[in-house]
Design a protein around this motif. Structure first.
Motif, PDB file in Angstrom:
ATOM      1  N   ASN A 130      20.224   0.490  -8.128  1.00 41.10           N
ATOM      2  CA  ASN A 130      19.001   0.024  -8.796  1.00 41.10           C
ATOM      3  C   ASN A 130      19.010  -1.474  -9.055  1.00 41.10           C
ATOM      4  OD1 ASN A 130      17.909   2.711  -9.008  1.00 41.10           O
ATOM      5  ND2 ASN A 130      19.300   3.063 -10.725  1.00 41.10           N
ATOM      6  N   SER A 133      17.971  -3.345  -3.780  1.00 39.94           N
ATOM      7  CA  SER A 133      17.293  -2.045  -3.645  1.00 39.94           C
ATOM      8  C   SER A 133      15.993  -2.166  -2.857  1.00 39.94           C
ATOM      9  CB  SER A 133      17.007  -1.451  -5.029  1.00 39.94           C
ATOM     10  OG  SER A 133      18.212  -1.181  -5.715  1.00 39.94           O
ATOM     11  N   GLN A 182      19.599   4.239  -1.026  1.00 44.99           N
ATOM     12  CA  GLN A 182      20.544   3.955  -2.109  1.00 44.99           C
ATOM     13  C   GLN A 182      21.467   5.150  -2.302  1.00 44.99           C
ATOM     14  OE1 GLN A 182      19.328   1.264  -5.300  1.00 44.99           O
ATOM     15  NE2 GLN A 182      19.747   2.962  -6.695  1.00 44.99           N
TER      16      GLN A 182
END
Length: 856
Positions: free
Chosen positions: A60, A65, A107
């Motif tokens: 994050n 990201s 991610q």
């Protein structure tokens, strides 16, 4: 009889490529072998999740990201920044690697760990390849032992198993790759290799600036291990030195100059040591009479004055006299470069920079008028000095001052009267520019007197006596200013020991302001304590390389703390490191790989000794990654020194011991990898032997609080147990360091969740006592006293906050205090007073509406 040789000649060309192909295939098998070993040993990290500090680069992250769409922001943003405006560091290649990872795989921590392991395995392979180039294919066993030790060493677990530390891997990988390009240039002379070195080392520096010492280490390794000319060395050094200086200098021109000069001057010195002292085998008397010896000592003293003690500059007085007596031209050049280095690195003094430029230009003119020649070294020194002066002092008046001095030097060579005017002009300029007479002007004064006397007596040797005196005065003044400056800075630092870090305006800054729990050297300390604590850190790094049984996610106070020179670990550390230096110098000619190993290890690890820059935690395993490669070179080098006939067919006792060590190291690495599964697993394991680390206890307590809230699998009793365990570790942190401001604040916040309000209030009161000017404790006190229902205490905290920060928020909480005590009229009066100062405040207007409804 003549036909046979012809037949042989036809066969030989066909056989030679075959042998080369066979050698290449043999090496490829080693590449695959070492790459596979590195991958398999760290394969148990592939299922790990995110760990502590991974949010700095992934998980994050505000830039990475976004994937490759954030490239422009990545190259114009700091390495770390927060909402409060605090920022430091510049490592765009690291962020770019994670952005590319997120673009391709999303991610996912598993993808990140896989890439980390692959990059490490590739680093191992390239390290082996470089060692084979240095040692030769006949010594492939030496390269294999060093590479295997590097691949399995437990000190690397933090770097490989933690995604955040990919910066260390990338910086090392690109540095070694640049070393391989350097080998191509040295052996084949291809200029394309120079471009490759420049690009690769630029990528290394943009990954992490701590590989700066490699700008000297890699060219020096080729110099020690091969026969190369001074031209080859210079060409080889420049593509390392230029990106190292430009990227590592935070774009400050003066610092850039210093950072470029350091590796170049050091390499030139090493070249002359090898050629003059080793090849010619000079005796003690000849060595002492060689100008390079005092020049080298001057370089060491300049470095020592920056990192150890300002008063070391006193040693420059006899050294300057010695150097100038042996070689006047070289002496003045070294002196000016030394003055430039000290002035730029410590403080920027206008008159001092003027002095440098004046002496450089003046002596350049003097040499030309005397010999009708301009030596290249003096032309370089003169141009650098003038460029440095004009960059910082580029108004017309400053240029006029410099020009007038140049004219005076010229005239002084012809007219005696002009030589007498020079000291008068120096004194006048010193008074006008600095407001008073300073000792730098005395240096120019002495130079003017020299010109006057030399013109009258025709004795140019007077320069050997007069100039050292002037330079000595300048150095003494520099040392005194440096001492005072360091004392003031240390005192200023003491004022903020207990507070949070301050903001910084430079996004290229690598470091940050530290707390006492992170590094005890932020407190006032003597130079002896700084030196001793540095040796304590170096001893711990050496312990981690030799006995890596107990590894930790954090060190800091009081696991590590400020000590004096009589500390037993410090004494042992000094002896061991001196022994390493003696061995490196002793074997520089016969066994250069020993020297390379020691040089690589010491120069890389010195950056994190706390002498150059304070380290968070005082010691960090990740920081030893690049240095460990030098250690891994040193071990087999010592083995072959002690047992030259060592081989795998008859390994003997040495082979058995080495085998046991390698197996133990590999096992320790594999087990340690499991500890890095996630933040909770790591801290829960390490806190058992980190009972003396205040920051480790604080970090563990914060992790316990975070996990108790986030983990949906926990029952209510389990959550409460974790939270109360966290509070006990906050208490442990403040027990170790009673001045731990942040730990008291964090404990106060934690007690709001556990409803141990009174404990929290007491903790916050201690925070107020530590830093009365900080308003953060009052904000937390407002929350906790309201939750407790103690409205009188709430109002008291609100009044204290109002006295310190009388803004609209403070008016609001004051009014709320009276509102909670049901004194609505008083609450309304405070809100109306606040609106007189802040008529557009939404907080005050909303609260006034609520109070008015109560009064209806």
């Amino acid at each position: 009889m003549k036909a046979t040789p012809k037949k042989n000649k036809k066969i030989q060309p066909a056989a030679q490529p075959s042998a080369i192909t066979e050698q290449k295939n043999s090496l490829k098998r080693y590449y695959y072998l070492f790459g596979l070993i590195a991958f398999l040993l760290f394969a148990n990290t592939l299922g790990h999740g995110y760990n502590m500090d991974d949010g700095m680069v992934t998980s994050n992250h505000r830039l990475t990201s976004k994937g490759l769409s954030a490239i422009s922001e990545i190259f114009t943003s700091p390495y770390y920044s927060d909402a409060m405006g605090y920022a430091y560091g510049y490592r765009p290649i690291v962020h770019l690697s994670f952005a590319l990872e997120h673009e391709l795989f999303g991610q996912k921590p598993g993808a990140g760990h896989f890439i980390n392991v692959i990059l490490f395995a590739l680093s191992v392979v390239l390290f082996f390849k470089l060692l084979v180039k240095w040692a030769g294919e006949k010594n492939i066993l030496f390269a294999g032992i060093a590479t295997l030790l590097f691949a399995i060493h437990p000190i690397h677990t933090e770097v490989v198993a933690s995604l955040k530390n990919r910066d260390e891997i990338l910086a090392f990988l690109f540095s070694i790759w640049a070393g391989l390009s350097a080998y191509k240039y040295v052996t084949k002379g291809k200029w394309t290799s120079i471009v490759s070195i420049f690009l690769l080392f630029s990528l290394a520096m943009l990954s992490k600036k701590s590989v700066y010492p490699m700008a000297f280490i890699l060219p020096a390794a080729f110099l020690l291990n091969r026969e190369i000319t001074i031209k080859q060395l210079l060409v080889l050094a420049l593509p390392f030195a230029i990106p190292a200086a430009v990227i590592g200098s935070e774009l400050q021109p003066g610092r850039m100059l210093s950072m470029a000069i350091i590796p170049l001057v050091s390499l030139a010195t090493l070249y002359f040591i090898k050629k003059e002292l080793l090849v010619k085998q000079l005796g003690v008397k000849e060595i002492c009479s060689h100008w390079l010896v005092p020049a080298l000592l001057i370089v060491l003293v300049c470095a020592g004055s920056l990192f150890v003690s300002a008063w070391l500059t006193l040693l420059l007085v006899p050294l300057a006299a010695w150097l100038l007596w042996l070689n006047t031209k070289a002496g003045i050049a070294v002196m000016l470069l030394s003055i430039t280095f000290i002035n730029e690195t410590i403080y920027r003094d206008m008159v001092f920079s003027l002095l440098i430029a004046v002496i450089a230009i003046g002596y350049l003119i003097h040499v030309y008028l005397t010999t009708k020649k301009i030596p290249l070294v003096w032309l370089i020194v003169g141009l650098l000095s003038v460029a440095y002066f004009l960059y910082y002092h580029h108004n017309p008046g400053d240029f006029a001052v410099l020009s007038s001095f140049a004219v005076l030097f010229w005239l002084a060579h012809t007219y005696t009267l002009a030589a007498l005017l020079l000291p008068v002009a120096a004194i006048t300029v010193g008074i006008v520019l600095n407001g008073k007479l300073n000792f730098y002007s005395l240096t120019v004064l002495v130079t003017g007197l020299f010109l006057f006397l030399s013109k009258r007596t025709s004795n140019t040797s007077l320069l050997r006596y007069s100039l050292p005196v002037g330079l000595a005065l300048a150095f003494l003044f520099a040392g005194g200013n440096l001492f005072v400056k360091n004392t003031v800075q240390t005192a200023a630092t003491h004022q903020s020991i207990s507070t949070t870090a301050s903001n910084t305006s430079s996004f290229l800054k690598e470091g940050r302001q530290l707390l006492y729990a992170e590094n005890t050297l932020v407190a006032p300390h003597s130079q002896e304590e700084k030196a001793a604590t540095g040796f304590l850190a170096l001893g711990e790094y050496l312990r981690l390389h030799v006995f890596p049984k107990e590894l930790s996610f954090y060190y800091g106070y009081a696991t590590m703390k400020t000590v004096r020179l009589n500390h037993p670990v410090v004494i042992v550390s000094i002896i061991v490191h001196l022994l390493l230096l003696i061995i490196a110098v002793w074997q520089i000619k016969k066994r250069p790989l020993i020297t390379i190993g020691v040089m690589w290890y010491l120069l890389s690890i010195l950056l994190f000794s706390n002498w150059i820059e304070l380290v968070a935690g005082m010691v960090g395993e990740r920081l030893a990654f690049t240095a460990s490669a030098g250690f891994c070179i040193l071990i087999p080098s010592l083995l072959y020194w002690l047992k030259p006939d060592f081989n795998l067919r008859k390994p003997g006792i040495a082979g058995a011991v080495l085998g046991i060590i390698l197996v133990l190291f590999a096992g320790r690495t594999f087990i340690r990898n499991a500890d890095w599964k996630d933040t909770m697993t790591l801290m829960k394991h390490d806190i058992k032997h980190l009972e003396n680390s205040a920051q480790a206890n604080n970090m563990y307590a914060m992790t316990l609080m975070s996990e108790s809230i986030k983990d949906p699998r926990l029952s209510a009793p389990q959550r409460l147990e974790m939270q109360r365990t966290a509070i006990s570790h906050f208490d442990k942190a403040t027990e170790i360091w009673p001045g731990f401001f942040n730990a008291y604040i964090d404990k106060g916040r934690a007690t709001m969740i556990t409803k141990d309000y009174e404990q929290g209030i007491q903790a916050l009161k201690k925070a107020v006592a530590i830093d009365p000017q900080n308003t953060l404790p009052y904000y937390v006190l407002l929350e906790i006293t309201e939750l407790k229902g103690d409205y009188k205490a709430y109002l008291a905290s609100a009044e204290q906050l109002f006295n310190k920060e009388p803004n609209d928020y403070a008016y609001g909480v004051m009014a709320r205090g009276y509102f909670l005590m049901q004194e609505y009229v008083k609450s309304r009066e405070i809100l109306l007073d606040g609106l007189k100062k802040y008529p557009d405040s939404g907080i005050l207007l909303n609260n006034l509406n609520i109070v008015n409804q109560k009064l209806k």
